[in-house]
Scaffold this motif. Sequence first.
Motif, short mmCIF file in Angstrom:
data_model
loop_
_atom_site.label_atom_id
_atom_site.label_comp_id
_atom_site.label_asym_id
_atom_site.label_seq_id
_atom_site.Cartn_x
_atom_site.Cartn_y
_atom_site.Cartn_z
N MET A 58 0.83 -1.20 0.00
CA MET A 58 0.00 0.00 0.00
C MET A 58 0.87 1.27 0.00
SD MET A 58 -3.24 -0.17 -0.27
CE MET A 58 -4.60 -1.32 -0.21
N ARG A 59 1.99 1.22 0.72
CA ARG A 59 2.85 2.40 0.76
C ARG A 59 3.41 2.69 -0.64
NH1 ARG A 59 5.84 5.92 3.54
NH2 ARG A 59 7.96 6.31 2.87
N ARG A 60 3.79 1.64 -1.36
CA ARG A 60 4.33 1.85 -2.70
C ARG A 60 3.26 2.43 -3.62
NH1 ARG A 60 7.58 -3.01 -5.32
NH2 ARG A 60 8.91 -2.39 -3.57
N ARG A 61 2.04 1.93 -3.51
CA ARG A 61 0.95 2.45 -4.34
C ARG A 61 0.64 3.90 -3.97
NH1 ARG A 61 -3.43 -2.56 -4.72
NH2 ARG A 61 -2.05 -4.01 -5.81
N TYR A 62 0.72 4.21 -2.69
CA TYR A 62 0.50 5.59 -2.26
C TYR A 62 1.54 6.51 -2.88
CZ TYR A 62 1.11 9.64 0.80
OH TYR A 62 1.30 10.90 1.29
N LEU A 63 2.80 6.10 -2.87
CA LEU A 63 3.87 6.93 -3.44
C LEU A 63 3.70 7.08 -4.95
CD1 LEU A 63 6.91 5.58 -1.38
CD2 LEU A 63 5.70 7.74 -1.08
N ASP A 64 3.25 5.99 -5.61
CA ASP A 64 3.00 6.08 -7.05
C ASP A 64 1.87 7.07 -7.34
OD1 ASP A 64 4.96 4.23 -7.57
OD2 ASP A 64 3.58 2.53 -7.72
N ALA A 65 0.83 7.05 -6.50
CA ALA A 65 -0.29 7.97 -6.69
C ALA A 65 0.13 9.42 -6.48
CB ALA A 65 -1.43 7.60 -5.74
N ILE A 66 0.98 9.64 -5.48
CA ILE A 66 1.47 11.00 -5.23
C ILE A 66 2.33 11.49 -6.40
CG2 ILE A 66 3.08 12.31 -3.79
CD1 ILE A 66 0.37 12.06 -2.55
N ALA A 67 3.03 10.55 -7.06
CA ALA A 67 3.83 10.93 -8.23
C ALA A 67 2.95 11.48 -9.34
CB ALA A 67 4.64 9.74 -8.73
N LEU A 68 1.70 11.00 -9.43
CA LEU A 68 0.78 11.54 -10.43
C LEU A 68 0.48 13.01 -10.17
CD1 LEU A 68 -1.80 8.60 -10.72
CD2 LEU A 68 0.03 9.19 -12.33
N VAL A 69 0.43 13.37 -8.90
CA VAL A 69 0.18 14.77 -8.54
C VAL A 69 1.31 15.66 -9.04
CG1 VAL A 69 -0.23 16.37 -6.64
CG2 VAL A 69 -1.18 14.07 -6.55
N GLN A 70 2.54 15.16 -8.92
CA GLN A 70 3.70 15.93 -9.37
C GLN A 70 3.66 16.17 -10.87
OE1 GLN A 70 7.44 14.05 -8.51
NE2 GLN A 70 8.63 15.88 -8.95
N LYS A 71 3.12 15.19 -11.63
CA LYS A 71 3.11 15.31 -13.09
C LYS A 71 1.87 16.03 -13.61
CE LYS A 71 3.41 12.57 -17.35
NZ LYS A 71 4.45 13.43 -17.94
N TYR A 72 0.68 15.70 -13.03
CA TYR A 72 -0.58 16.20 -13.59
C TYR A 72 -1.27 17.25 -12.73
CZ TYR A 72 -0.14 12.15 -16.66
OH TYR A 72 0.30 11.23 -17.58
N GLY A 73 -0.76 17.49 -11.54
CA GLY A 73 -1.39 18.46 -10.66
C GLY A 73 -2.25 17.80 -9.60
N LYS A 74 -2.84 18.61 -8.74
CA LYS A 74 -3.62 18.10 -7.61
C LYS A 74 -4.93 17.48 -8.10
CE LYS A 74 -6.18 22.34 -6.48
NZ LYS A 74 -7.52 21.76 -6.66
N PRO A 75 -5.50 16.53 -7.35
CA PRO A 75 -6.79 15.95 -7.72
C PRO A 75 -7.90 16.98 -7.62
CG PRO A 75 -6.14 15.22 -5.53
CD PRO A 75 -4.97 15.96 -6.10
N ASN A 76 -8.94 16.80 -8.40
CA ASN A 76 -10.06 17.74 -8.42
C ASN A 76 -11.34 17.18 -7.83
OD1 ASN A 76 -8.47 18.30 -11.34
ND2 ASN A 76 -8.84 20.10 -10.07
N LEU A 77 -11.52 15.86 -7.94
CA LEU A 77 -12.74 15.24 -7.44
C LEU A 77 -12.42 13.98 -6.65
CD1 LEU A 77 -15.05 15.57 -10.58
CD2 LEU A 77 -15.37 16.75 -8.40
#
Length: 275
Positions: free
Chosen positions: A1-20
Amino acid sequence: MRRRYLDAIALVQKYGKPNLFITMTCNPDWVEIQEELKQGQVPQDRLDLTARIFRAKLHDLKDQLFKKGILGKVAAHVHVVEFQKMGLPHAHILKIMHKDFKITNADVFDKFVCAEIPDFNEDPVLHEKVVKHMMHGPYGDLNKLNACMRNGVCKSRYPRSFIENTMQGKDSYPIYRRRNTGIQVKVRRHYLDNRWVVPYNSYILTRYDCHINVEICSGLKAIKYLYKYAYKGHDRVAVSISHGNGEYLLDEIKQYRDARWVSVLEAMWRIWNSI
């Protein structure tokens, strides 16, 4: 789960913060489930059926959101499915919108999210589904013994305050419009108004007929919390084993085990997904 969390946070760095942030919970009263039950059966007797119907509904929701873009074009997303120990399965979805569809200010929040009881005369179908699925409580002074209470206060901060217009909150969470329209509905022996409505999207709620919470992710402060909430991991259980022969030897390593709880619903979900 920690690895998946870090992967998800990496999406924020590339695409910006979540909206919904969308949470969808299984509804055992879905017609697709009720029609397949035999005489005398309840949904708890057919957890295989419940798992399959929820999976089908979730796939349809993902098609609506990611392929058809009913709430706008999506740049990236993550979703997880949870199985509570004694509850129904539910899915958490975090959407990062394409740069041309970003939700940037409170003026457009009402296009995506509503937190009011619709007028029965104007939309009886939506009114029925809001009353059935999206009313939180009653808690607080109306029900002080509810499990939602923490130190005499509802942990989800209900009832909210009346407000004429949606605005951006100081703690980075939006404050949705909740007008004092005078509309009240009877829920669990109490009359509730707009202060008790869980935020929802009208189209999604009408289509899926279940508790489906839709929230705007409006501030940077909420990002870390939301991703950790989605990836908090599976349920855990402490198992205690004792003997009835009168002997009592305290061995904490043997007596307690940190084990994973796998409910029947989760087992059926994994079996069907493996086929």
